[in-house]
Design a protein around this motif. Structure first.
Motif, PDB file in Angstrom:
ATOM      1  N   HIS A  37     159.953 -16.546-101.479  1.00 35.30           N
ATOM      2  CA  HIS A  37     160.852 -17.543-102.070  1.00 35.30           C
ATOM      3  C   HIS A  37     160.455 -18.990-101.805  1.00 35.30           C
ATOM      4  O   HIS A  37     160.903 -19.874-102.535  1.00 35.30           O
ATOM      5  CB  HIS A  37     162.285 -17.328-101.554  1.00 35.30           C
ATOM      6  CG  HIS A  37     162.849 -15.986-101.876  1.00 35.30           C
ATOM      7  ND1 HIS A  37     163.112 -15.586-103.177  1.00 35.30           N
ATOM      8  CD2 HIS A  37     163.186 -14.936-101.084  1.00 35.30           C
ATOM      9  CE1 HIS A  37     163.607 -14.357-103.153  1.00 35.30           C
ATOM     10  NE2 HIS A  37     163.645 -13.941-101.912  1.00 35.30           N
ATOM     11  N   GLN A  38     159.658 -19.246-100.803  1.00 34.30           N
ATOM     12  CA  GLN A  38     159.330 -20.624-100.483  1.00 34.30           C
ATOM     13  C   GLN A  38     158.031 -21.055-101.153  1.00 34.30           C
ATOM     14  O   GLN A  38     157.121 -20.242-101.362  1.00 34.30           O
ATOM     15  CB  GLN A  38     159.260 -20.816 -98.972  1.00 34.30           C
ATOM     16  CG  GLN A  38     160.602 -20.576 -98.290  1.00 34.30           C
ATOM     17  CD  GLN A  38     160.552 -20.819 -96.797  1.00 34.30           C
ATOM     18  OE1 GLN A  38     159.561 -21.335 -96.278  1.00 34.30           O
ATOM     19  NE2 GLN A  38     161.612 -20.433 -96.089  1.00 34.30           N
ATOM     20  N   LYS A  68     167.106 -23.022-107.651  1.00 33.61           N
ATOM     21  CA  LYS A  68     166.684 -23.609-106.388  1.00 33.61           C
ATOM     22  C   LYS A  68     167.847 -23.556-105.404  1.00 33.61           C
ATOM     23  O   LYS A  68     168.984 -23.871-105.758  1.00 33.61           O
ATOM     24  CB  LYS A  68     166.251 -25.065-106.595  1.00 33.61           C
ATOM     25  CG  LYS A  68     165.034 -25.224-107.474  1.00 33.61           C
ATOM     26  CD  LYS A  68     164.818 -26.682-107.886  1.00 33.61           C
ATOM     27  CE  LYS A  68     164.543 -27.572-106.704  1.00 33.61           C
ATOM     28  NZ  LYS A  68     164.238 -28.968-107.119  1.00 33.61           N
ATOM     29  N   ARG A  69     167.546 -23.177-104.164  1.00 33.13           N
ATOM     30  CA  ARG A  69     168.562 -23.154-103.116  1.00 33.13           C
ATOM     31  C   ARG A  69     168.061 -23.961-101.925  1.00 33.13           C
ATOM     32  O   ARG A  69     166.985 -23.684-101.378  1.00 33.13           O
ATOM     33  CB  ARG A  69     168.856 -21.704-102.684  1.00 33.13           C
ATOM     34  CG  ARG A  69     169.387 -20.824-103.798  1.00 33.13           C
ATOM     35  CD  ARG A  69     169.651 -19.415-103.271  1.00 33.13           C
ATOM     36  NE  ARG A  69     169.979 -18.493-104.349  1.00 33.13           N
ATOM     37  CZ  ARG A  69     170.113 -17.168-104.179  1.00 33.13           C
ATOM     38  NH1 ARG A  69     169.968 -16.640-102.954  1.00 33.13           N
ATOM     39  NH2 ARG A  69     170.397 -16.382-105.204  1.00 33.13           N
ATOM     40  N   LEU A  70     168.837 -24.957-101.537  1.00 29.82           N
ATOM     41  CA  LEU A  70     168.475 -25.804-100.414  1.00 29.82           C
ATOM     42  C   LEU A  70     168.544 -25.004 -99.110  1.00 29.82           C
ATOM     43  O   LEU A  70     169.563 -24.390 -98.804  1.00 29.82           O
ATOM     44  CB  LEU A  70     169.428 -26.999-100.339  1.00 29.82           C
ATOM     45  CG  LEU A  70     169.119 -28.048 -99.266  1.00 29.82           C
ATOM     46  CD1 LEU A  70     167.847 -28.809 -99.623  1.00 29.82           C
ATOM     47  CD2 LEU A  70     170.295 -29.013 -99.122  1.00 29.82           C
ATOM     48  N   TYR A  71     167.465 -24.983 -98.337  1.00 31.07           N
ATOM     49  CA  TYR A  71     167.489 -24.291 -97.051  1.00 31.07           C
ATOM     50  C   TYR A  71     167.176 -25.224 -95.881  1.00 31.07           C
ATOM     51  O   TYR A  71     167.311 -24.843 -94.722  1.00 31.07           O
ATOM     52  CB  TYR A  71     166.526 -23.101 -97.038  1.00 31.07           C
ATOM     53  CG  TYR A  71     165.060 -23.447 -97.028  1.00 31.07           C
ATOM     54  CD1 TYR A  71     164.373 -23.625 -95.823  1.00 31.07           C
ATOM     55  CD2 TYR A  71     164.345 -23.588 -98.213  1.00 31.07           C
ATOM     56  CE1 TYR A  71     163.026 -23.932 -95.798  1.00 31.07           C
ATOM     57  CE2 TYR A  71     163.000 -23.894 -98.201  1.00 31.07           C
ATOM     58  CZ  TYR A  71     162.338 -24.069 -96.994  1.00 31.07           C
ATOM     59  OH  TYR A  71     161.002 -24.384 -96.974  1.00 31.07           O
ATOM     60  N   HIS A  72     166.764 -26.475 -96.176  1.00 32.95           N
ATOM     61  CA  HIS A  72     166.517 -27.461 -95.126  1.00 32.95           C
ATOM     62  C   HIS A  72     166.883 -28.823 -95.695  1.00 32.95           C
ATOM     63  O   HIS A  72     166.342 -29.246 -96.710  1.00 32.95           O
ATOM     64  CB  HIS A  72     165.053 -27.416 -94.691  1.00 32.95           C
ATOM     65  CG  HIS A  72     164.759 -28.211 -93.447  1.00 32.95           C
ATOM     66  ND1 HIS A  72     164.571 -29.570 -93.459  1.00 32.95           N
ATOM     67  CD2 HIS A  72     164.633 -27.825 -92.152  1.00 32.95           C
ATOM     68  CE1 HIS A  72     164.331 -29.995 -92.235  1.00 32.95           C
ATOM     69  NE2 HIS A  72     164.360 -28.952 -91.420  1.00 32.95           N
ATOM     70  N   ARG A  77     164.237 -29.155 -98.505  1.00 29.31           N
ATOM     71  CA  ARG A  77     163.345 -28.044 -98.825  1.00 29.31           C
ATOM     72  C   ARG A  77     164.129 -27.011 -99.611  1.00 29.31           C
ATOM     73  O   ARG A  77     165.282 -26.705 -99.257  1.00 29.31           O
ATOM     74  CB  ARG A  77     162.787 -27.393 -97.558  1.00 29.31           C
ATOM     75  CG  ARG A  77     162.061 -28.338 -96.624  1.00 29.31           C
ATOM     76  CD  ARG A  77     160.704 -28.713 -97.146  1.00 29.31           C
ATOM     77  NE  ARG A  77     159.941 -29.464 -96.162  1.00 29.31           N
ATOM     78  CZ  ARG A  77     158.836 -30.133 -96.440  1.00 29.31           C
ATOM     79  NH1 ARG A  77     158.352 -30.129 -97.668  1.00 29.31           N
ATOM     80  NH2 ARG A  77     158.193 -30.807 -95.494  1.00 29.31           N
ATOM     81  N   TYR A  78     163.505 -26.474-100.620  1.00 27.64           N
ATOM     82  CA  TYR A  78     164.203 -25.530-101.488  1.00 27.64           C
ATOM     83  C   TYR A  78     163.483 -24.175-101.521  1.00 27.64           C
ATOM     84  O   TYR A  78     162.250 -24.111-101.491  1.00 27.64           O
ATOM     85  CB  TYR A  78     164.295 -26.069-102.917  1.00 27.64           C
ATOM     86  CG  TYR A  78     165.173 -27.285-103.047  1.00 27.64           C
ATOM     87  CD1 TYR A  78     166.540 -27.158-103.275  1.00 27.64           C
ATOM     88  CD2 TYR A  78     164.631 -28.569-102.937  1.00 27.64           C
ATOM     89  CE1 TYR A  78     167.349 -28.286-103.401  1.00 27.64           C
ATOM     90  CE2 TYR A  78     165.433 -29.701-103.056  1.00 27.64           C
ATOM     91  CZ  TYR A  78     166.791 -29.542-103.278  1.00 27.64           C
ATOM     92  OH  TYR A  78     167.597 -30.656-103.394  1.00 27.64           O
ATOM     93  N   ALA A  79     164.276 -23.138-101.585  1.00 27.51           N
ATOM     94  CA  ALA A  79     163.761 -21.800-101.856  1.00 27.51           C
ATOM     95  C   ALA A  79     164.060 -21.474-103.315  1.00 27.51           C
ATOM     96  O   ALA A  79     165.011 -22.006-103.901  1.00 27.51           O
ATOM     97  CB  ALA A  79     164.423 -20.785-100.934  1.00 27.51           C
ATOM     98  N   HIS A  81     164.843 -18.545-106.170  1.00 22.90           N
ATOM     99  CA  HIS A  81     165.383 -17.197-106.319  1.00 22.90           C
ATOM    100  C   HIS A  81     165.605 -16.889-107.793  1.00 22.90           C
ATOM    101  O   HIS A  81     165.957 -17.784-108.581  1.00 22.90           O
ATOM    102  CB  HIS A  81     166.710 -17.058-105.570  1.00 22.90           C
ATOM    103  CG  HIS A  81     166.580 -17.149-104.087  1.00 22.90           C
ATOM    104  ND1 HIS A  81     166.519 -16.034-103.269  1.00 22.90           N
ATOM    105  CD2 HIS A  81     166.481 -18.230-103.260  1.00 22.90           C
ATOM    106  CE1 HIS A  81     166.400 -16.427-102.009  1.00 22.90           C
ATOM    107  NE2 HIS A  81     166.371 -17.745-101.974  1.00 22.90           N
TER     108      HIS A  81
END
Length: 299
Positions: A37-38, A68-72, A77-79, A81
């Motif tokens: 995902h990254q 896009k999903r924000l993870y940081h 930073r986006y993952a 999915h």
């Protein structure tokens, strides 16, 4: 090229290819389904330039195939999915894999198994070390659930035995010519052997699940007829199949899983693979042996 740029606006094939016709795009969907995902991980797995990867991901997001999903937060930073629209592409990937395996890497024969030294066998056995993606599969009379061990039971092992299809008497039966396809025979024997030896798996801390691409109601009828004490999970939408690139064949107008068994640990990592499976009943004993070997190796 966006779908509005395609000249044949009434052809759904042309419109679909304007979104996913680029081969990098389909490989991106493949890897996203498989749990990558990254951005950096996608870049490494595909060997694609960062510029091209950025453009392909942006286009897929714009078309609603990927989100896009924000993870940081700092720096952001986006993952990436798959959306439901993206997951709906999995049957396309499965069809391409089936066609390529049969007609490009194989001799064109319709089969539900494989040669031990085939490219398909090497690919399936290479699943060892792969993590099973977090997804839910429908089960008869229950809400969709993960294909791994019951989170309440928390058993250290899950046995996922994948089979082409099995039906209860008096229900929709096997398609014409089923018994003539190598590897299809033995689904009932395999399931009943797991039933009869379930205590041995329980004693080893293993949960058993059967997986096929049948509908949940068909699986429920078969499970009730054979008094199976474990769940059969339906991958009719081909999400698990596409995510792990499990081998399939097509019969009776439907994609079917070839017979194989995955032994998965509590961290969702595939620790052993049994493929091909020439002896459906005997394979149950082989899985018990694998469980013992893996358990001994952990001590």
């Amino acid at each position: 090229m966006r779908y509005t740029d395609v000249g044949d606006t009434d052809c759904s094939i042309a419109q679909a290819l304007s979104v996913v016709g680029d081969w990098w795009t389909l490989l991106l969907v493949r890897d996203l389904a498989g749990g990558t995902h990254q951005f950096d991980a996608l870049h490494e797995s595909l060997g694609i330039s960062r510029k091209v990867l950025t453009a392909r991901l942006r286009a897929l997001v714009e078309d609603g195939v990927v989100e896009k999903r924000l993870y940081h937060a700092h720096p952001p930073r986006y993952a990436y999915h798959l959306t439901d629209k993206g997951w709906a592409l999995l049957p396309v990937l499965v069809a391409l894999q089936d066609w390529g395996g049969r007609h490009l890497l194989g001799d064109g024969t319709l089969t539900a198994t494989a040669d031990p030294d085939s490219a398909e066998t090497r690919r399936v056995r290479a699943l060892v070390g792969t993590r099973v993606p977090e997804l839910a599969l429908p089960a008869a009379s229950e809400a969709p659930r993960p294909p791994l061990a019951d989170p309440v039971a928390r058993t250290p092992w899950t046995v996922l035995y994948c089979f082409p299809g099995a039906y209860a008497p008096g229900t929709q039966g096997y398609p014409p010519g089923w018994d003539d396809i190598p590897g299809t025979v033995g689904c009932t024997l395999e399931s009943c052997t797991y039933r009869d030896r379930l205590d041995a798996f329980t004693a080893r801390g293993a949960t058993v699940h059967g997986v096929s691409t049948q509908r949940p109601d068909q699986q429920a009828a078969f499970a009730a007829h054979q008094s199976l004490p474990f769940l059969l999970l339906s991958d009719a939408a081909l999400r698990l199949t596409g995510a792990l690139r499990l081998p399939t064949f097509r019969a009776g107008g439907a994609d079917r899983l070839k017979r194989l068994t995955l032994l998965v640990d509590a961290a969702r990592t595939v620790r052993a693979v049994l493929y091909p499976v020439p002896d459906p009943g005997g394979s149950v004993g082989e899985v018990l042996t694998l469980l013992d070997e893996l358990t001994s190796a952990q001590r």
